[in-house]
Motif scaffolding. Structure first.
Motif, PDB file in Angstrom:
ATOM      1  N   SER A 182       0.840  -1.215   0.000  1.00 27.12           N
ATOM      2  CA  SER A 182       0.000   0.000   0.000  1.00 27.12           C
ATOM      3  C   SER A 182       0.867   1.253   0.000  1.00 27.12           C
ATOM      4  O   SER A 182       0.542   2.241  -0.659  1.00 27.12           O
ATOM      5  CB  SER A 182      -0.905   0.036   1.232  1.00 27.12           C
ATOM      6  N   HIS A 183       1.972   1.218   0.743  1.00 27.49           N
ATOM      7  CA  HIS A 183       2.865   2.383   0.773  1.00 27.49           C
ATOM      8  C   HIS A 183       3.487   2.610  -0.608  1.00 27.49           C
ATOM      9  O   HIS A 183       3.593   3.745  -1.068  1.00 27.49           O
ATOM     10  CB  HIS A 183       3.969   2.191   1.816  1.00 27.49           C
ATOM     11  N   PRO A 228       7.521   3.723   5.232  1.00 25.93           N
ATOM     12  CA  PRO A 228       7.263   5.006   4.570  1.00 25.93           C
ATOM     13  C   PRO A 228       7.795   6.169   5.416  1.00 25.93           C
ATOM     14  O   PRO A 228       7.435   6.302   6.590  1.00 25.93           O
ATOM     15  CB  PRO A 228       5.740   5.055   4.477  1.00 25.93           C
ATOM     16  N   LEU A 229       8.676   6.997   4.852  1.00 23.03           N
ATOM     17  CA  LEU A 229       9.176   8.167   5.574  1.00 23.03           C
ATOM     18  C   LEU A 229       8.228   9.348   5.378  1.00 23.03           C
ATOM     19  O   LEU A 229       7.964  10.114   6.283  1.00 23.03           O
ATOM     20  CB  LEU A 229      10.581   8.524   5.094  1.00 23.03           C
ATOM     21  N   TYR A 230       7.733   9.470   4.145  1.00 29.71           N
ATOM     22  CA  TYR A 230       6.699  10.474   3.876  1.00 29.71           C
ATOM     23  C   TYR A 230       6.017  10.115   2.557  1.00 29.71           C
ATOM     24  O   TYR A 230       6.539   9.341   1.765  1.00 29.71           O
ATOM     25  CB  TYR A 230       7.278  11.896   3.830  1.00 29.71           C
ATOM     26  N   ASP A 254       1.078   3.684   9.582  1.00 28.50           N
ATOM     27  CA  ASP A 254       1.336   2.255   9.719  1.00 28.50           C
ATOM     28  C   ASP A 254       2.459   2.086  10.732  1.00 28.50           C
ATOM     29  O   ASP A 254       3.600   2.466  10.472  1.00 28.50           O
ATOM     30  CB  ASP A 254       1.749   1.660   8.361  1.00 28.50           C
ATOM     31  N   VAL A 255       2.134   1.549  11.887  1.00 28.58           N
ATOM     32  CA  VAL A 255       3.171   1.304  12.899  1.00 28.58           C
ATOM     33  C   VAL A 255       3.241  -0.195  13.216  1.00 28.58           C
ATOM     34  O   VAL A 255       3.543  -0.600  14.340  1.00 28.58           O
ATOM     35  CB  VAL A 255       2.965   2.167  14.172  1.00 28.58           C
ATOM     36  N   LYS A 272      -5.191  11.635   5.754  1.00 27.92           N
ATOM     37  CA  LYS A 272      -4.028  11.487   4.882  1.00 27.92           C
ATOM     38  C   LYS A 272      -3.084  10.458   5.520  1.00 27.92           C
ATOM     39  O   LYS A 272      -2.977  10.404   6.756  1.00 27.92           O
ATOM     40  CB  LYS A 272      -3.259  12.813   4.754  1.00 27.92           C
ATOM     41  N   PRO A 273      -2.399   9.673   4.691  1.00 31.20           N
ATOM     42  CA  PRO A 273      -1.374   8.785   5.253  1.00 31.20           C
ATOM     43  C   PRO A 273      -0.157   9.609   5.667  1.00 31.20           C
ATOM     44  O   PRO A 273       0.216  10.560   4.978  1.00 31.20           O
ATOM     45  CB  PRO A 273      -1.041   7.847   4.090  1.00 31.20           C
TER      46      PRO A 273
END
Lengths: 123, 354
Positions: free
Chosen positions: B9-10, B26-28, B48-49, B213-214
């Motif tokens: 997904s990322h 994902p960093l951003y 997402d953690v 927002k992700p």
């Protein structure tokens, strides 16, 4: 005047015979994201080609800006002290102007076409 | 590199990926760090953690075991309530910081740092009494939903109405999912522990919501830094005691005296002049003598100033003390500041605020 580029994504162009204007490319700005601080050099400071003379900072990182050409800083873009978006301007987005003594250093840098080709090889 | 169940997904969102604790994370995303940060403070962000560890300490001896390994007292923690604490090694240094939820009569659910997972599990197993069990929930993902609109968003997506009743630092089960009202941003919000095979359904529903927002790990870091929260491995580690780390508030009163009076303390630092100071920058007193090093530091988008944390001798650990930080050879004026740097907006339900 033609613009030349470095592998570190700085651009440089000559103004007259012995003044070089330096900034960073769109690619570099996009990679950095929104800027939160720009550390400008001092007028009168001299740098050797490849030395770091400015720092652009985003939330996530600090990126050093290297001078593509040896010389003495004769002017900095004061507008960047308060408006970081100014760096994006194609006409006013320069960082510093250098008085140079070895214009032939420019010959080793990439021209527009070579830089575009180079960009395809970096992520 | 390891991947979370949401990895594809990322990639589909064109996230800028980077390594964190052995995971490709994902960093951003498209918004960029600054706007992601601002979006969480104004609306709602989803993180997402799932790289973090999820464990349950259970059995007859679970409570005594927790009380022996932390400086806290879990005996008054009600079922469904959560508490922040630290795991301590034999020298009183911090093995990890974690939130422990009293999930069932003899069960304590906990989320541990991704980078400490293997170490923590080995540590707990080495100490495990016969009447205590340790379960690692590798089959569960973890999603954080944070921001002032988090409650409204989750009520719509989970099609429930009673989230408003869930207090700060409380957990409730919804089917196979466990929803806790807490987070790492200082905003109202939730962490949802959900089976791996269901997490993409939740994620997709969340990112399709117009308020959501992700958000990547970079903004997660700037958000927590504004709250003065510790980042393990940076602001606390095996050599820092909870008293040095200014975490006396997690300690049971009768346990504090067992720790020596600290000679250095974790403090907040605000740069009063322009510049950005990051981890590793030297902290100097007014006379220019080195008194410490920044353990975390960066630009605080909500304050439009640069902030940091670091350890300094206790005589300097007084709010308002003028200091300097050295950035690339330049000394920048700064001062010791109260943390959090920004007032938390977490939902307060009890009068004590705990």
């Amino acid at each position: 005047m033609t613009v030349k580029y470095t592998k570190d994504h700085e651009w440089v162009k000559l103004e007259g015979a012995d003044v070089a204007v330096v900034g960073i490319t769109d690619y570099a700005q996009h990679a950095l994201g929104d800027l939160v601080f720009i550390e400008l050099p001092k007028v009168g400071a001299t740098y050797k080609k490849g030395a770091h003379f400015a720092v652009v900072e985003s939330v996530k990182t600090a990126a050093e800006v290297y001078t593509p050409i040896s010389g003495e800083v004769i002017e900095v873009n004061k507008g960047l002290e308060t408006d970081y978006d100014l760096l994006k301007s194609p006409t006013d987005g320069w960082i510093a102007k250098f008085k140079i003594t070895a214009a032939d250093e420019l010959a080793a840098l990439m021209d527009e076409a070579a830089y575009q080709t180079y960009l395809k090889t970096v992520d | 590199m390891k991947q979370t169940p949401l990895h594809s997904s990322h990639l589909a969102l064109s996230a800028k990926m980077g390594e964190f604790a052995g995971y490709d994370m994902p960093l951003y995303y498209a918004l960029g760090v600054l706007k992601e940060h601002e979006w969480v403070r104004a609306h709602c962000g989803v993180f997402d953690v799932s790289h973090m560890g999820q464990i349950t300490i259970g059995g007859e001896g679970a409570l005594a075991f927790l009380n022996s390994l932390t400086p806290s007292d879990f005996s008054k923690l009600k079922i469904g309530a959560a508490k922040y604490s630290v795991l301590l090694n034999d020298n009183g240094g911090i093995v990890d910081d974690f939130i422990v939820t009293h999930s069932d009569e003899q069960s304590y659910f906990s989320v541990i740092n991704a980078g400490c997972k293997d170490k923590d599990i080995a540590f707990l197993q080495s100490k495990l009494p016969e009447n205590v069990t340790l379960t690692v929930h590798d089959d569960y993902a973890l999603v954080a939903v944070q921001g002032p609109e988090a409650e409204a968003v989750l009520c719509q997506i989970l099609d429930i109405t009673d989230l408003a009743e869930l207090g700060y630092m409380k957990m409730a089960a919804f089917g196979d999912c466990y929803v806790s009202r807490l987070g790492y941003t200082g905003e109202d919000g939730f962490e949802i522990s959900i089976p791996n095979h269901q997490v993409d359904i939740l994620w997709n529903a969340l990112i399709a919501h117009p308020s959501v927002k992700p958000i990547g790990l970079a903004a997660r870091d700037s958000l927590r830094l504004e709250m003065g929260y510790c980042l393990y491995g940076h602001d606390i580690d095996d050599t820092t005691s909870p008293r040095e780390a200014d975490l006396e508030w997690v300690m049971a009163k009768d346990k504090i005296s067992a720790f020596p009076e600290p000679t250095r303390k974790r403090v907040g630092i605000i740069l009063t002049d322009k510049g950005v100071a990051r981890e590793g920058a030297e902290i100097l007193n007014k006379d220019g003598q080195k008194i410490g090093v920044l353990s975390s530091g960066g630009y605080a988008p909500s304050l439009k100033q640069s902030i940091g944390q670091g350890y300094v001798p206790v005589e300097y650990a007084v709010e308002g003390t003028e200091i300097q930080v050295n950035v690339r050879g330049n000394n920048i004026a700064a001062k010791i500041a109260q943390m959090p740097f920004l007032k938390p907006k977490t939902k307060i339900t009890s009068k004590t605020g705990k």
